[in-house]
Design an enzyme around this catalytic site. Structure first.
Site, PDB file in Angstrom:
ATOM      1  N   ASP A 144       7.454 -51.829  28.955  1.00  0.00           N
ATOM      2  CA  ASP A 144       6.902 -52.428  30.172  1.00  0.00           C
ATOM      3  C   ASP A 144       5.394 -52.652  30.096  1.00  0.00           C
ATOM      4  O   ASP A 144       4.748 -52.899  31.106  1.00  0.00           O
ATOM      5  CB  ASP A 144       7.241 -51.570  31.401  1.00  0.00           C
ATOM      6  CG  ASP A 144       6.721 -50.139  31.279  1.00  0.00           C
ATOM      7  OD1 ASP A 144       5.880 -49.867  30.405  1.00  0.00           O
ATOM      8  OD2 ASP A 144       7.163 -49.278  32.085  1.00  0.00           O
ATOM      9  N   SER A 149       4.591 -39.409  31.513  1.00  0.00           N
ATOM     10  CA  SER A 149       5.721 -40.346  31.470  1.00  0.00           C
ATOM     11  C   SER A 149       6.320 -40.521  30.085  1.00  0.00           C
ATOM     12  O   SER A 149       7.450 -40.981  29.959  1.00  0.00           O
ATOM     13  CB  SER A 149       5.292 -41.716  32.006  1.00  0.00           C
ATOM     14  OG  SER A 149       4.190 -42.226  31.278  1.00  0.00           O
ATOM     15  N   HIS A 165       4.678 -48.187  28.594  1.00  0.00           N
ATOM     16  CA  HIS A 165       5.631 -47.301  27.921  1.00  0.00           C
ATOM     17  C   HIS A 165       6.378 -48.057  26.827  1.00  0.00           C
ATOM     18  O   HIS A 165       6.431 -49.292  26.847  1.00  0.00           O
ATOM     19  CB  HIS A 165       6.607 -46.726  28.943  1.00  0.00           C
ATOM     20  CG  HIS A 165       5.938 -46.150  30.143  1.00  0.00           C
ATOM     21  ND1 HIS A 165       5.875 -46.816  31.360  1.00  0.00           N
ATOM     22  CD2 HIS A 165       5.265 -44.990  30.300  1.00  0.00           C
ATOM     23  CE1 HIS A 165       5.204 -46.075  32.226  1.00  0.00           C
ATOM     24  NE2 HIS A 165       4.819 -44.972  31.614  1.00  0.00           N
TER      25      HIS A 165
END
Length: 376
Positions: free
Chosen positions: A345, A38, A348
């Site tokens: 978040d 990610s 990340h």
């Protein structure tokens, strides 16, 4: 036979040099190929449906730069985006979306998938935590995608040698989820630490495969400090103040774990350099580049506490993270200025934080050897 091989290498080098000289001011790299999770995914998980992480397909993800969800696990651009921009290349499209866009894949493609692991899903199934995985598109799957697409990039060995000589391959960040999944399932550091040599070996093996496929310039990043993550700070609190770094507020034990992973990776990369002296194998110190703003957040434009508190999440200060009420879900809150936060978040980072890391990699001392000097 040996003299014939030397002659062939000389001919190929001359052809590549002539091709380079035809451009008045050649870029350091003409294309980028990205693998990972990610921290690098520009939309592959979203294109798969993102059933385990549907929030990435909705605002506020993507709100800062793209003004709409882009499939990136951030409010805006990622490190890979800043690197592409720095070299005058277009933002890398996700591999699973190129068929629908007609994009020129010779400029580069992103194979990274959010939630991906270095080790295969069968490893985590054997640990009885396979249900936690966001995706089964591990590093092996991503390498398979690249091999499948390779014929669209070049056909003959000579053509591939010339083309890949001016390409940058970025192997990650990858491996973080191999630790995240067991940690989030309740494993201790002592239980997860034996996975590090397995994960590092898989990363090195993947880099070796790419070199055998023709890659010459490889950037292999380390990990972003686990102990500075709002998720880890929220989920693994300690009553002992000495467990926290007084300068940053990060959990020292999880940062020590991150350092151990990076140390093992650095050592293995050095051994890989000895096996492939013709390749330029770079270590990207994500940890060192990010610790700058964890130690001095105000110097990088972040609020006091903004380095470790999530901009988007739930639970409020000091970390604003709740695994059951993720950013973008009902009840979560969003900060007013994401650029004043490093954590997006809780897992990340924000575009602002990724921009500082990318700057440290491109212009600073956090890529070894330097990123701006491709193999001649």
């Amino acid at each position: 036979m040996k003299s014939a091989m030397v002659f062939l290498l000389v001919v190929v080098s001359i052809i590549c040099l002539v091709s380079d000289e035809a451009v008045a001011f050649p870029r350091p790299y003409e294309s980028i190929f990205s693998f990972g999770d990610s921290l690098a995914d520009t939309g592959n998980l979203a294109l798969e449906g993102a059933q385990k992480f549907p929030s990435v397909k909705n605002l506020p993800y993507g709100e800062t730069f793209f003004m709409h969800p882009s499939g990136r696990c951030s409010d805006g651009r990622l490190i890979i985006d800043f690197i592409a921009e720095a070299f005058g290349l277009p933002l890398l499209p996700p591999y699973l979306g190129i068929a629908a866009t007609g994009y020129d894949v010779r400029k580069g493609v992103n194979f990274a998938v959010a939630g991906a692991t270095a080790l295969g899903p069968e490893f985590f199934n054997a640990m009885s935590i396979g249900s936690l995985l966001w995706t089964n598109d591990s590093l092996d799957v991503q390498l398979g995608w690249f091999k499948k697409m390779k014929s669209s990039l070049c056909t003959t060995k000579q053509e591939c040698d010339c083309y890949f000589k001016k390409s940058l391959f970025i192997m990650g960040e990858i491996g973080g989820n191999d630790y995240n999944y067991p940690f989030f399932a309740g494993a201790s550091i002592a239980q997860v630490q034996p996975l590090v040599p397995l994960v590092v070996s898989k990363i090195i093996g993947a880099a070796e495969i790419l070199i055998e496929e023709g890659a010459v310039n490889l950037l292999v990043p380390g990990a972003i400090p686990f102990g500075c993550s709002a998720a880890y700070l929220s989920m693994f609190p300690s009553r002992n103040p000495s467990d926290y770094d007084p300068e940053t507020g990060c959990l020292k034990s999880y940062n020590t774990f991150t350092d151990y992973h990076d140390q093992q990776l650095r050592q293995s990369l050095q051994a890989l350099r000895l096996r492939y002296p013709h390749a330029r194998i770079m270590f990207g110190d994500y940890g060192g580049a990010s610790m700058r703003f964890y130690r001095a957040p105000a110097l990088y434009g972040f609020n006091i506490g903004g380095a470790i508190e999530a901009c988007c999440g739930s639970g409020g200060p000091p970390y604003n993270f709740n695994l059951s009420q993720w950013c973008g879900t009902p009840g979560s809150t969003l900060c007013g200025l994401p650029r004043t936060f490093a954590s997006w978040d809780g897992v990340h980072l924000t575009e602002a934080a990724y921009g500082h890391i990318a700057d440290g990699l491109i212009h600073g001392p956090f890529t070894s050897p330097p990123l701006l000097s491709p193999k001649p």
